[in-house]
Write a protein that holds these residues in place. Structure first.
Motif, PDB file in Angstrom:
ATOM      1  N   GLN A   1     -35.950 -38.938 -81.865  1.00 27.27           N
ATOM      2  CA  GLN A   1     -36.355 -38.668 -83.254  1.00 27.27           C
ATOM      3  C   GLN A   1     -35.568 -37.522 -83.875  1.00 27.27           C
ATOM      4  N   LEU A   2     -35.248 -36.517 -83.051  1.00 29.33           N
ATOM      5  CA  LEU A   2     -34.505 -35.371 -83.574  1.00 29.33           C
ATOM      6  C   LEU A   2     -32.998 -35.654 -83.620  1.00 29.33           C
ATOM      7  N   GLY A   3     -32.554 -36.662 -82.849  1.00 31.03           N
ATOM      8  CA  GLY A   3     -31.123 -36.936 -82.726  1.00 31.03           C
ATOM      9  C   GLY A   3     -30.436 -35.881 -81.857  1.00 31.03           C
ATOM     10  N   TRP A   4     -31.214 -35.320 -80.908  1.00 30.55           N
ATOM     11  CA  TRP A   4     -30.694 -34.280 -80.027  1.00 30.55           C
ATOM     12  C   TRP A   4     -30.341 -34.874 -78.663  1.00 30.55           C
ATOM     13  N   HIS A   5     -29.561 -34.107 -77.874  1.00 31.64           N
ATOM     14  CA  HIS A   5     -29.230 -34.516 -76.512  1.00 31.64           C
ATOM     15  C   HIS A   5     -30.481 -34.356 -75.644  1.00 31.64           C
ATOM     16  N   LEU A   6     -30.457 -35.011 -74.488  1.00 33.64           N
ATOM     17  CA  LEU A   6     -31.601 -34.954 -73.575  1.00 33.64           C
ATOM     18  C   LEU A   6     -31.121 -34.572 -72.180  1.00 33.64           C
ATOM     19  N   LEU A   7     -31.785 -33.589 -71.582  1.00 31.44           N
ATOM     20  CA  LEU A   7     -31.511 -33.254 -70.180  1.00 31.44           C
ATOM     21  C   LEU A   7     -32.750 -33.597 -69.365  1.00 31.44           C
ATOM     22  N   ASP A   8     -32.607 -34.556 -68.451  1.00 30.90           N
ATOM     23  CA  ASP A   8     -33.679 -34.903 -67.511  1.00 30.90           C
ATOM     24  C   ASP A   8     -33.365 -34.155 -66.214  1.00 30.90           C
ATOM     25  N   SER A   9     -33.838 -32.911 -66.110  1.00 29.77           N
ATOM     26  CA  SER A   9     -33.431 -32.083 -64.965  1.00 29.77           C
ATOM     27  C   SER A   9     -34.023 -32.602 -63.651  1.00 29.77           C
ATOM     28  N   GLY A  10     -35.177 -33.264 -63.723  1.00 31.86           N
ATOM     29  CA  GLY A  10     -35.757 -33.834 -62.500  1.00 31.86           C
ATOM     30  C   GLY A  10     -34.809 -34.839 -61.869  1.00 31.86           C
ATOM     31  N   ALA A  11     -34.068 -35.569 -62.714  1.00 29.93           N
ATOM     32  CA  ALA A  11     -33.130 -36.575 -62.209  1.00 29.93           C
ATOM     33  C   ALA A  11     -32.024 -35.906 -61.393  1.00 29.93           C
ATOM     34  N   LEU A  12     -31.682 -34.664 -61.739  1.00 32.82           N
ATOM     35  CA  LEU A  12     -30.636 -33.952 -60.983  1.00 32.82           C
ATOM     36  C   LEU A  12     -31.134 -33.657 -59.567  1.00 32.82           C
ATOM     37  N   TYR A  13     -32.394 -33.168 -59.470  1.00 36.00           N
ATOM     38  CA  TYR A  13     -32.948 -32.871 -58.145  1.00 36.00           C
ATOM     39  C   TYR A  13     -33.138 -34.167 -57.344  1.00 36.00           C
ATOM     40  N   ARG A  14     -33.565 -35.198 -58.039  1.00 38.89           N
ATOM     41  CA  ARG A  14     -33.703 -36.493 -57.366  1.00 38.89           C
ATOM     42  C   ARG A  14     -32.345 -36.976 -56.855  1.00 38.89           C
ATOM     43  N   ALA A  15     -31.307 -36.797 -57.692  1.00 42.89           N
ATOM     44  CA  ALA A  15     -29.963 -37.261 -57.326  1.00 42.89           C
ATOM     45  C   ALA A  15     -29.446 -36.526 -56.094  1.00 42.89           C
ATOM     46  N   VAL A  16     -29.708 -35.224 -56.034  1.00 41.42           N
ATOM     47  CA  VAL A  16     -29.240 -34.456 -54.875  1.00 41.42           C
ATOM     48  C   VAL A  16     -30.016 -34.895 -53.619  1.00 41.42           C
ATOM     49  N   GLY A  17     -31.331 -35.066 -53.768  1.00 43.58           N
ATOM     50  CA  GLY A  17     -32.150 -35.528 -52.635  1.00 43.58           C
ATOM     51  C   GLY A  17     -31.670 -36.885 -52.141  1.00 43.58           C
ATOM     52  N   TYR A  18     -31.350 -37.748 -53.096  1.00 44.47           N
ATOM     53  CA  TYR A  18     -30.866 -39.094 -52.766  1.00 44.47           C
ATOM     54  C   TYR A  18     -29.510 -39.010 -52.051  1.00 44.47           C
ATOM     55  N   ALA A  19     -28.586 -38.211 -52.614  1.00 39.61           N
ATOM     56  CA  ALA A  19     -27.247 -38.090 -52.021  1.00 39.61           C
ATOM     57  C   ALA A  19     -27.339 -37.514 -50.612  1.00 39.61           C
TER      58      ALA A  19
END
Ligand code: DC
Length: 226
Positions: free
Chosen positions: A30-48
């Motif tokens: 709605q704001l037309g702003w960028h989005l940071l899903d920081s949980g996905a970063l921790y998930r990605a590291v756990g996955y890797a």
């Protein structure tokens, strides 16, 4: 003030299942702003780390993994959900599982892992603005954010939401089991020494128990556009 810090940031923190992901995505759109899903970063590291066969309690190995894992978000072209690419592999579906969540929570308690992800998160701050979704967005990563919200919901309600989501995906789960997992993860996230889950002093607390998504989105948007 540097160019980056003059970019407005809205932080949306809270426990898993508080609706952060859905609300953050809707508000950013709605704001037309960028989005940071920081949980996905921790998930990605756990996955890797899991893919590399690392012992998730080996701080040194997991930290090296956090420093070297390549994580990319790829916006969906068809209006669908953003894909998360980990070391060149589309891991979006794997990252959503309870196993990935538990691995993320475990490695997120390591200060050196958190430190390894700081620069990457700060890099998301680009004009016209950023909605940052996580646990420590308003307290640690963007303490100078102009707008801060902390979403909560009862553990029972969060378990119910998660149950519905997972059932829709055809996964076999029980409501009681999910609630226990959520409570265990909450207490781990809130009691860890580094960046524990807690609202920033200047955050607006929004309890989403029994409230529809549209109403929560409107409330959060009103913080940015009173
Ligand atoms: O929001 P989520 O469920 O995708 O987050 C997964 C785990 O990552 C969660 O248990 C805590 C951790 N996390 C964190 O420590 N700090 C953040 N900013 C985001 C997530």
């Amino acid at each position: 003030m540097s160019q980056a810090t003059s970019v407005p940031v809205l932080t949306i923190d809270g426990p898993s299942g508080s609706g952060k992901g859905t609300i953050s995505a809707a508000v950013a759109a709605q704001l037309g702003w960028h989005l940071l899903d920081s949980g996905a970063l921790y998930r990605a590291v756990g996955y890797a780390a899991g893919m590399a066969g690392l012992d998730l309690s080996d701080v040194e190995a997991v930290t090296r993994c956090a420093q070297t894992t390549r994580i990319r978000f790829r916006a969906a072209t068809d209006g669908g959900e953003t894909r998360v690419i980990v070391n060149g592999h589309d891991a979006t579906d794997e990252l959503r599982t309870e196993t990935a969540g538990a691995a993320a929570s475990a490695i997120a308690s390591m200060p050196s892992v958190r430190e390894a992800l700081v620069a990457l998160q700060l890099g998301f701050r680009k004009g016209p603005g950023l909605v940052a979704d996580g646990r420590d967005m308003g307290t640690v990563i963007f303490p100078d954010a102009a707008f801060k919200v902390f979403l909560t919901a009862s553990a029972a309600e969060r378990a119910k939401r998660r149950y519905k989501q997972l059932k829709e995906k055809g996964l076999s789960v029980t409501l009681g089991g999910l609630q226990r997992e959520i409570e265990a993860r909450d207490s781990r996230d809130a009691s860890r020494v580094v960046a524990p889950l807690r609202p920033a002093e200047d955050a607006l607390l929004v309890d989403t128990t029994g409230i529809g998504i549209d109403e929560v989105v409107a409330k959060v948007l009103s913080v940015v556009r009173p």
